[in-house]
Design a protein around this motif. Structure first.
Motif, PDB file in Angstrom:
ATOM      1  N   LEU A   1      26.815  63.722  21.125  1.00  0.00           N
ATOM      2  CA  LEU A   1      26.522  62.395  21.655  1.00  0.00           C
ATOM      3  C   LEU A   1      25.095  61.983  21.285  1.00  0.00           C
ATOM      4  CD1 LEU A   1      27.479  60.032  23.413  1.00  0.00           C
ATOM      5  CD2 LEU A   1      26.616  61.281  25.386  1.00  0.00           C
ATOM      6  N   GLY A   2      24.162  62.908  21.393  1.00  0.00           N
ATOM      7  CA  GLY A   2      22.784  62.621  21.013  1.00  0.00           C
ATOM      8  C   GLY A   2      22.676  62.228  19.548  1.00  0.00           C
ATOM      9  N   VAL A   3      23.349  62.965  18.681  1.00  0.00           N
ATOM     10  CA  VAL A   3      23.345  62.647  17.253  1.00  0.00           C
ATOM     11  C   VAL A   3      24.034  61.306  16.998  1.00  0.00           C
ATOM     12  CG1 VAL A   3      24.201  63.377  14.989  1.00  0.00           C
ATOM     13  CG2 VAL A   3      23.217  65.058  16.542  1.00  0.00           C
ATOM     14  N   ALA A   4      25.132  61.051  17.680  1.00  0.00           N
ATOM     15  CA  ALA A   4      25.854  59.789  17.504  1.00  0.00           C
ATOM     16  C   ALA A   4      24.991  58.598  17.921  1.00  0.00           C
ATOM     17  CB  ALA A   4      27.155  59.808  18.302  1.00  0.00           C
ATOM     18  N   HIS A   5      24.266  58.735  19.039  1.00  0.00           N
ATOM     19  CA  HIS A   5      23.358  57.664  19.467  1.00  0.00           C
ATOM     20  C   HIS A   5      22.294  57.403  18.400  1.00  0.00           C
ATOM     21  CE1 HIS A   5      24.271  56.369  23.554  1.00  0.00           C
ATOM     22  NE2 HIS A   5      24.643  57.603  23.820  1.00  0.00           N
ATOM     23  N   ARG A   6      21.721  58.476  17.888  1.00  0.00           N
ATOM     24  CA  ARG A   6      20.673  58.333  16.870  1.00  0.00           C
ATOM     25  C   ARG A   6      21.224  57.676  15.618  1.00  0.00           C
ATOM     26  NH1 ARG A   6      16.196  61.943  17.151  1.00  0.00           N
ATOM     27  NH2 ARG A   6      15.563  60.890  15.253  1.00  0.00           N
ATOM     28  N   MET A   7      22.411  58.080  15.210  1.00  0.00           N
ATOM     29  CA  MET A   7      23.006  57.522  13.997  1.00  0.00           C
ATOM     30  C   MET A   7      23.335  56.039  14.185  1.00  0.00           C
ATOM     31  SD  MET A   7      26.166  59.035  11.848  1.00  0.00           S
ATOM     32  CE  MET A   7      25.370  59.923  10.547  1.00  0.00           C
ATOM     33  N   ALA A   8      23.877  55.689  15.344  1.00  0.00           N
ATOM     34  CA  ALA A   8      24.194  54.289  15.626  1.00  0.00           C
ATOM     35  C   ALA A   8      22.919  53.442  15.638  1.00  0.00           C
ATOM     36  CB  ALA A   8      24.934  54.166  16.957  1.00  0.00           C
ATOM     37  N   ASP A   9      21.851  53.971  16.228  1.00  0.00           N
ATOM     38  CA  ASP A   9      20.577  53.253  16.242  1.00  0.00           C
ATOM     39  C   ASP A   9      20.008  53.109  14.837  1.00  0.00           C
ATOM     40  OD1 ASP A   9      20.615  52.903  18.980  1.00  0.00           O
ATOM     41  OD2 ASP A   9      19.224  54.562  19.394  1.00  0.00           O
ATOM     42  N   ALA A  10      20.022  54.198  14.079  1.00  0.00           N
ATOM     43  CA  ALA A  10      19.435  54.185  12.733  1.00  0.00           C
ATOM     44  C   ALA A  10      20.166  53.242  11.786  1.00  0.00           C
ATOM     45  CB  ALA A  10      19.427  55.598  12.157  1.00  0.00           C
ATOM     46  N   THR A  11      21.445  53.032  12.038  1.00  0.00           N
ATOM     47  CA  THR A  11      22.240  52.167  11.164  1.00  0.00           C
ATOM     48  C   THR A  11      22.511  50.803  11.781  1.00  0.00           C
ATOM     49  OG1 THR A  11      24.293  53.134  12.019  1.00  0.00           O
ATOM     50  CG2 THR A  11      23.349  54.118  10.014  1.00  0.00           C
ATOM     51  N   ALA A  12      21.872  50.522  12.915  1.00  0.00           N
ATOM     52  CA  ALA A  12      22.006  49.231  13.614  1.00  0.00           C
ATOM     53  C   ALA A  12      23.470  48.889  13.891  1.00  0.00           C
ATOM     54  CB  ALA A  12      21.323  48.120  12.812  1.00  0.00           C
ATOM     55  N   ARG A  13      24.202  49.858  14.452  1.00  0.00           N
ATOM     56  CA  ARG A  13      25.623  49.649  14.758  1.00  0.00           C
ATOM     57  C   ARG A  13      25.874  49.408  16.239  1.00  0.00           C
ATOM     58  NH1 ARG A  13      26.172  47.889  10.355  1.00  0.00           N
ATOM     59  NH2 ARG A  13      26.189  49.264   8.596  1.00  0.00           N
ATOM     60  N   GLY A  14      24.829  49.337  17.036  1.00  0.00           N
ATOM     61  CA  GLY A  14      24.998  49.077  18.463  1.00  0.00           C
ATOM     62  C   GLY A  14      25.173  50.353  19.255  1.00  0.00           C
ATOM     63  N   GLY A  15      25.504  50.185  20.533  1.00  0.00           N
ATOM     64  CA  GLY A  15      25.657  51.319  21.436  1.00  0.00           C
ATOM     65  C   GLY A  15      26.852  52.192  21.091  1.00  0.00           C
ATOM     66  N   PHE A  16      26.782  53.437  21.527  1.00  0.00           N
ATOM     67  CA  PHE A  16      27.851  54.409  21.267  1.00  0.00           C
ATOM     68  C   PHE A  16      29.155  53.982  21.920  1.00  0.00           C
ATOM     69  CE2 PHE A  16      30.362  58.001  22.813  1.00  0.00           C
ATOM     70  CZ  PHE A  16      30.663  58.626  21.620  1.00  0.00           C
ATOM     71  N   ARG A  17      30.248  54.078  21.180  1.00  0.00           N
ATOM     72  CA  ARG A  17      31.582  53.816  21.712  1.00  0.00           C
ATOM     73  C   ARG A  17      32.479  55.042  21.571  1.00  0.00           C
ATOM     74  NH1 ARG A  17      32.828  48.071  21.828  1.00  0.00           N
ATOM     75  NH2 ARG A  17      30.902  47.183  22.572  1.00  0.00           N
ATOM     76  N   GLU A  18      32.531  55.596  20.348  1.00  0.00           N
ATOM     77  CA  GLU A  18      33.406  56.747  20.117  1.00  0.00           C
ATOM     78  C   GLU A  18      32.995  57.511  18.873  1.00  0.00           C
ATOM     79  OE1 GLU A  18      37.132  54.483  18.022  1.00  0.00           O
ATOM     80  OE2 GLU A  18      36.739  54.091  20.124  1.00  0.00           O
ATOM     81  N   LEU A  19      33.477  58.738  18.811  1.00  0.00           N
ATOM     82  CA  LEU A  19      33.181  59.626  17.697  1.00  0.00           C
ATOM     83  C   LEU A  19      34.462  60.387  17.384  1.00  0.00           C
ATOM     84  CD1 LEU A  19      30.921  61.009  15.965  1.00  0.00           C
ATOM     85  CD2 LEU A  19      30.619  62.582  17.866  1.00  0.00           C
ATOM     86  N   LEU A  20      34.843  60.455  16.105  1.00  0.00           N
ATOM     87  CA  LEU A  20      36.066  61.154  15.715  1.00  0.00           C
ATOM     88  C   LEU A  20      35.732  62.200  14.668  1.00  0.00           C
ATOM     89  CD1 LEU A  20      39.211  61.282  15.902  1.00  0.00           C
ATOM     90  CD2 LEU A  20      39.233  59.772  13.917  1.00  0.00           C
ATOM     91  N   LEU A  21      36.177  63.426  14.911  1.00  0.00           N
ATOM     92  CA  LEU A  21      36.008  64.507  13.968  1.00  0.00           C
ATOM     93  C   LEU A  21      37.397  64.987  13.566  1.00  0.00           C
ATOM     94  CD1 LEU A  21      33.639  67.329  13.812  1.00  0.00           C
ATOM     95  CD2 LEU A  21      35.988  67.990  14.253  1.00  0.00           C
ATOM     96  N   ARG A  22      37.632  65.104  12.275  1.00  0.00           N
ATOM     97  CA  ARG A  22      38.912  65.621  11.789  1.00  0.00           C
ATOM     98  C   ARG A  22      38.656  66.957  11.125  1.00  0.00           C
ATOM     99  NH1 ARG A  22      42.661  63.459   6.896  1.00  0.00           N
ATOM    100  NH2 ARG A  22      44.410  64.869   7.282  1.00  0.00           N
ATOM    101  N   GLY A  23      39.270  67.988  11.680  1.00  0.00           N
ATOM    102  CA  GLY A  23      39.170  69.321  11.111  1.00  0.00           C
ATOM    103  C   GLY A  23      40.472  69.698  10.427  1.00  0.00           C
ATOM    104  N   ALA A  24      40.514  70.851   9.835  1.00  0.00           N
ATOM    105  CA  ALA A  24      41.710  71.307   9.135  1.00  0.00           C
ATOM    106  C   ALA A  24      42.900  71.475  10.081  1.00  0.00           C
ATOM    107  CB  ALA A  24      41.427  72.628   8.418  1.00  0.00           C
TER     108      ALA A  24
END
Length: 173
Positions: free
Chosen positions: A54-77
């Protein structure tokens, strides 16, 4: 507490609506477990990893000007891990096998996240928010940053390393 049993009921209803779910966890944004339905998974560890992601997602959203965190999806094997905002104080993390309909996962995850956010907000209530706001005035400046983010530090040169010279040629002796 009543909110934990209500959140657990929501997690059970979610599993009924999305049969490919293999686990679910509701946690605070700082990584404390509210409720879980994740057999074979260490809930405290998953909550801590969720908080870190969540911390990384917040930082990434801020750095890319995408707004507040909504969701994060990870696809593994072997399947998916999806994390959804559940109000400002909680998150919902879902584990699903690879056969899940991702659209359905998002639809139901967003709905459950909103419901869990309401349950947590009802528990906090307006009477408990006011003292926290008063206390925030006494906290350091960094305390105003969004929940789940880390401060950015400027790298410092260790004292034992000389300052590099700018421009010009080096003299030889």
């Amino acid at each position: 507490m009543a909110v934990e049993s209500d959140v657990l009921d929501e997690l059970h209803r979610l599993r009924n609506r999305v049969p490919q779910l293999t686990g679910s966890l509701a946690a605070t944004v700082d990584g404390l477990v509210l409720a879980h339905d994740a057999p074979g998974t260490e809930p405290e560890g998953l909550a801590a990893l969720t908080a870190a992601a969540l911390g990384v997602a917040h930082r990434m959203a801020d750095a890319t000007a995408r707004g507040g965190f909504r969701e994060l999806l990870l696809r593994g094997a072997e399947g998916y891990v999806a994390t959804y905002a559940a109000g400002p104080a909680a998150v919902l993390t879902l584990l699903a096998d690879g056969r899940v309909n991702v659209g359905r996962l998002h639809l139901e995850g967003r709905r459950s996240g909103a419901r869990i956010g309401e349950l947590v907000a009802a528990r906090i209530g307006p009477e408990r928010r006011a003292p926290a706001a008063e206390h925030a005035a006494t906290l350091p400046v960094d305390a105003g940053r969004p929940i789940g983010t880390l401060p950015v530090r400027t790298p410092q040169r260790p004292a034992h390393q000389p300052t590099p010279r700018t421009g010009g040629h080096h003299r030889s002796t």
